[in-house]
Design an enzyme around this catalytic site. Sequence first.
Site, PDB file in Angstrom:
ATOM      1  N   CYS A  89      53.194  21.909   8.181  1.00 24.59           N
ATOM      2  CA  CYS A  89      54.391  21.306   8.760  1.00 24.59           C
ATOM      3  C   CYS A  89      55.393  20.835   7.707  1.00 24.59           C
ATOM      4  CB  CYS A  89      54.012  20.131   9.660  1.00 24.59           C
ATOM      5  SG  CYS A  89      53.057  20.601  11.113  1.00 24.59           S
ATOM      6  N   GLN A 157      44.312  19.096  15.738  1.00 22.28           N
ATOM      7  CA  GLN A 157      45.367  18.085  15.668  1.00 22.28           C
ATOM      8  C   GLN A 157      45.327  17.131  16.856  1.00 22.28           C
ATOM      9  OE1 GLN A 157      49.341  19.207  14.598  1.00 22.28           O
ATOM     10  NE2 GLN A 157      48.655  20.988  13.426  1.00 22.28           N
ATOM     11  N   ARG A 212      65.883  15.671  26.715  1.00 20.88           N
ATOM     12  CA  ARG A 212      66.136  15.633  28.154  1.00 20.88           C
ATOM     13  C   ARG A 212      65.979  14.203  28.666  1.00 20.88           C
ATOM     14  NH1 ARG A 212      61.667  18.575  26.900  1.00 20.88           N
ATOM     15  NH2 ARG A 212      59.642  17.896  27.685  1.00 20.88           N
ATOM     16  N   GLU A 213      66.617  13.933  29.774  1.00 21.45           N
ATOM     17  CA  GLU A 213      66.563  12.602  30.360  1.00 21.45           C
ATOM     18  C   GLU A 213      65.117  12.296  30.747  1.00 21.45           C
ATOM     19  OE1 GLU A 213      68.331   9.197  30.776  1.00 21.45           O
ATOM     20  OE2 GLU A 213      69.584  10.989  30.440  1.00 21.45           O
ATOM     21  N   SER A 237      55.038  16.773  19.771  1.00 24.88           N
ATOM     22  CA  SER A 237      56.238  17.503  19.361  1.00 24.88           C
ATOM     23  C   SER A 237      56.371  18.785  20.164  1.00 24.88           C
ATOM     24  CB  SER A 237      56.185  17.822  17.867  1.00 24.88           C
ATOM     25  OG  SER A 237      54.998  18.528  17.546  1.00 24.88           O
ATOM     26  N   HIS A 338      59.954  20.821  16.970  1.00 22.98           N
ATOM     27  CA  HIS A 338      59.290  20.923  15.666  1.00 22.98           C
ATOM     28  C   HIS A 338      59.051  22.391  15.311  1.00 22.98           C
ATOM     29  CE1 HIS A 338      56.720  20.357  12.326  1.00 22.98           C
ATOM     30  NE2 HIS A 338      55.611  19.966  12.927  1.00 22.98           N
ATOM     31  N   CYS A 368      53.366  14.377   8.301  1.00 26.11           N
ATOM     32  CA  CYS A 368      51.970  14.799   8.200  1.00 26.11           C
ATOM     33  C   CYS A 368      51.900  16.316   8.157  1.00 26.11           C
ATOM     34  CB  CYS A 368      51.165  14.236   9.372  1.00 26.11           C
ATOM     35  SG  CYS A 368      51.753  14.742  10.998  1.00 26.11           S
TER      36      CYS A 368
END
Length: 382
Positions: A89, A157, A212-213, A237, A338, A368
């Site tokens: 990442c 993860q 988004r709301e 993410s 992400h 991370c």
Amino acid sequence: MEQAYLVEAVRSPVGRRGGGLAGVHPADLGAAVLTALVERCRIDPAAVDDVVLGCVDTVGPQAGDIARTCWLAAGLPEHVPGVTVDRQCGSSQQAVHFAAQAVMSGTADLVVAGGVQNMSAIPISSAMTLARPLGFPDPFSGSLGWRERYGDQELDQIRSAEMIAEKWGLSRADMEAFAITSHERALRARAEGRFDREIVPVAGVEHDEGPREPNPEKIRSLRPVRQGGTVTAAVSSQISDGAAALLVASAAAVRRFGLTPRARVHHLSARGADPVWMLTAPIPATAHALDRTGLTLADIDLVEVNEAFAPVVQAWLRETGADPGKVNVNGGAIALGHPLGATGARLMTTLLHELERTGGRFGLQTMCEGGGQANVTIIERL
């Protein structure tokens, strides 16, 4: 030692999985931000010494040194080389580190750094999927040394995020509240035009597609990813597509080409931690960076901690005592997405622009990374 300056930083919008960038070839996605970077800096691209891009799962259209392919797809000079970096990442944050280190060492004057990832076209862990028919179900299978050191523990993860939530006493409600804040901040930033200067429209997409709301009722209704757990998709993410690029320059290049540096790299480092916990390394990595620089978090005006999962940032906040009002002020990966290999450069691009917008001096970025690692970069706005 030479100084490494950030001259320009641009990014694509972050596209949702299957969204507006899904059909864009990774080379063309990267080419779009590289073209914009060169145009905005008004530099002769022939003067660039190297192109360093992060990318994860370098298979299919992302294989074959995608950094080189992106540069050539942009129609830029053939004599300029490119190299692709994989620190999971943190790949494109590490790309910026390598670029800055080349400038600091005096072996390069102009280096382009960034990252690209199309997760719609190349799903996460595609490289491992291809390896399974060959008898390698995961990167560690068959390694006697790994098994002797870590046994047969599951490396996942989601499991790591669950372990963090349990250790730091984070409830599902805590994590969901954090996720809602991420979306609210991202929506506010988009509405106020905070991202406009940093985004280069690609394939008709002009804004980040992820925010988004928040719908608290729907969020509460989601099933945990692991049976009996508390981590859901809402606090994780988003799988995304995107690219970002920065120009790193030496003082000599700044003078020679009449460039205007916007920030300097004040500190860069990377640290490792327990690979089974996997996601906790930003905590010791931040402590290491502050110790090396003599700074405290009180000196840092803005912080970007990648929102791989809500508990990652929440644990970091509790351990460091940082002011939440300074952290991910425009939302994070829970809302914005992400795109693995591009996120590090996306975070730095946003950090630089937000420092300029607010008049802050120091910005710290950490994230991370697979294998229990973390990069930390501290930049100083000029």
